[in-house]
Scaffold this motif. Structure first.
Motif, PDB file in Angstrom:
ATOM      1  N   SER A   1      -4.346   4.423  -0.775  1.00  0.00           N
ATOM      2  CA  SER A   1      -3.528   5.261   0.031  1.00  0.00           C
ATOM      3  C   SER A   1      -3.192   5.014   1.178  1.00  0.00           C
ATOM      4  CB  SER A   1      -3.316   6.657  -0.454  1.00  0.00           C
ATOM      5  OG  SER A   1      -4.486   6.956   0.319  1.00  0.00           O
ATOM      6  N   ASN A   2      -4.290   4.386   1.865  1.00  0.00           N
ATOM      7  CA  ASN A   2      -4.297   3.676   3.333  1.00  0.00           C
ATOM      8  C   ASN A   2      -3.491   3.445   3.961  1.00  0.00           C
ATOM      9  OD1 ASN A   2      -6.413   6.113   3.828  1.00  0.00           O
ATOM     10  ND2 ASN A   2      -8.093   5.018   3.725  1.00  0.00           N
ATOM     11  N   PRO A   3      -2.224   3.096   4.937  1.00  0.00           N
ATOM     12  CA  PRO A   3      -1.609   1.789   4.584  1.00  0.00           C
ATOM     13  C   PRO A   3      -2.059   1.190   5.994  1.00  0.00           C
ATOM     14  CG  PRO A   3      -0.734   3.464   6.365  1.00  0.00           C
ATOM     15  CD  PRO A   3      -2.236   3.972   4.991  1.00  0.00           C
ATOM     16  N   ALA A   4      -2.971   0.907   6.481  1.00  0.00           N
ATOM     17  CA  ALA A   4      -3.339  -0.179   7.675  1.00  0.00           C
ATOM     18  C   ALA A   4      -2.272  -0.642   8.959  1.00  0.00           C
ATOM     19  CB  ALA A   4      -3.786  -1.276   6.505  1.00  0.00           C
ATOM     20  N   VAL A   5      -1.767   0.247   9.285  1.00  0.00           N
ATOM     21  CA  VAL A   5      -0.539   0.186   9.812  1.00  0.00           C
ATOM     22  C   VAL A   5      -1.911   0.260  12.095  1.00  0.00           C
ATOM     23  CG1 VAL A   5       1.031   0.902  10.736  1.00  0.00           C
ATOM     24  CG2 VAL A   5       0.639   0.606   8.866  1.00  0.00           C
TER      25      VAL A   5
END
Length: 402
Positions: free
Chosen positions: A134-138
């Protein structure tokens, strides 16, 4: 579901595989951790999936050799995992620069040409970012300036390697910056498989020819596969390659393969210099461009501008364009196919010195016959060897032309 990345993987002798993950709210559902000091920034490596926001400018001059946040690490020692990244080692969180600046980043990771397998890959302020669970890497709303990075493959001032489903948006690369490497070298990102939007860069990119077909270098991003490239701009700098057999060098992006769109991008006041023999696919905005799918949508380049760009190459350099070097033969299974693209409402100005007489164009150096360069494209680009057509070389699909 795993997805194999073809063209760039072949060029860089890598076989990257990506996990397509769900797109829920992820770590942004929790309040961000404020980062105000260099020590706090450095501590992010202990929580790579966190939600962070800068609350002050940060000077990293106290770190003489910054260790990237998030690294490329094989998933295991098994041969099939040596090039499959370990998700927990990459940065998968959210980093909001909040309009602040990180400055004076220095990284030196010398490489041993005689033993390339020993080299670390994915070098930058952030080494490797990827969406995980669920971690988006933005990474967004950030300025990075005064950067000096020298490493091996996948080298960027901000991110070495950006994986699929991750995003860079409103990232600026400013000041006096020099990025050096062998393959996949860019001012902001070395190699990208995610979306890049509204990113701006000025940098000097230096690439060496340690191996055949070294290359993929650009001032915003070295090489890009899939995703979009929108609203990105180069405001100055250079791309320099001294040696033989380079492929895919561009003012903005060296290789743009299988992107859906390159839109509203600009390169201005840039110098591209390539010496040696056997070099190919070089452009003021993009070097290698397009998609191999004969029955699929082409890569669309629209409303892009090349302004006051100087390209200097040797007289045998093939496929040189004011906007894009254009099509080139594929690798391995695509060895006899050309890439497909369309270019609409674009303009170029500047100079081209050198280049093979049959494959230099004011817009594209080479396009196979089913690609299209729109009549609305304009150019005042001049060429040292004669008059420029919009497309230098137009050839049939699956041609054996070299």
């Amino acid at each position: 579901m795993k997805r194999a990345i073809s063209v760039l993987a072949a060029i860089f002798l890598l076989s990257f595989f990506f996990l397509c993950c769900p797109t829920d709210g992820g770590n942004e559902s929790v309040p961000p951790v404020e980062i105000a000091t260099a020590a706090q920034l450095n501590d992010i490596r202990n929580n790579l999936g966190g939600n962070f926001i800068l609350s002050a400018d940060i000077d990293l001059s106290g770190y003489t050799n910054w260790e990237p946040l998030g690294i490329f690490m094989p998933a295991s020692d098994a041969p099939e995992d040596m090039q499959n990244p370990l998700p927990s080692a990459t940065f998968s969180g959210t980093f909001d620069g909040n309009g602040h600046t990180i400055s004076n980043v220095t990284i030196s990771r010398p490489f041993d040409i005689s033993n390339p397998a020993s080299q670390s890959m994915a070098t930058g302020l952030f080494g490797c970012i990827r969406r995980t669970g669920s971690n988006p890497a933005v990474i967004r709303n950030l300025t990075v300036e005064s950067v000096d990075v020298s490493a091996f493959m996948l080298v960027g001032g901000v991110v070495g390697l950006q994986y699929v489903n991750s995003t860079l948006e409103n990232v600026s690369f400013a000041g006096d910056n020099e990025i050096q490497g062998v393959r996949g070298v860019g001012g902001i990102v070395g190699i990208s498989f995610g979306d890049m939007k509204n990113c701006t860069a000025i940098a000097d990119i230096v690439i060496s020819d340690a191996f055949p077909d070294s290359g993929s270098a650009g001032i915003v991003v070295g090489g890009k596969e899939a995703g979009v490239l929108k609203g990105c701009k180069v405001t100055g700098g250079s791309v320099s390659a001294e040696g033989d057999d380079f492929i895919g060098l561009g003012g903005l992006c060296g290789i743009a393969y299988a992107l859906s769109d390159v839109t509203n991008c600009t390169t201005q006041n840039v110098t591209i210099t390539v010496s040696g023999t056997g070099n190919r696919v070089i452009g003021g905005l993009i070097g290698f461009l397009g998609d191999y799918k004969a029955d699929g949508p082409p890569t669309r380049v629209t409303n892009c501008t090349v302004q006051d760009v100087s390209i200097t190459v040797t007289d045998d350099t093939a496929r040189v364009g004011g906007l894009a070097g254009g099509s080139s033969f594929g690798f391995y299974e695509n060895a006899n196919r050309q890439t497909l693209f369309t270019i609409d409402n674009c303009s170029t100005s500047g100079t081209i010195t050198g280049g093979a007489t049959d494959s230099v164009g004011s817009i594209a150096g080479c396009a196979y016959a089913e690609s299209r360069v729109d009549n609305n494209c304009t150019s005042t680009m001049t060429w040292s060897r004669g008059t420029l057509n919009k497309v230098g070389l137009s050839i049939a699909y699956n041609s054996a032309h070299d």
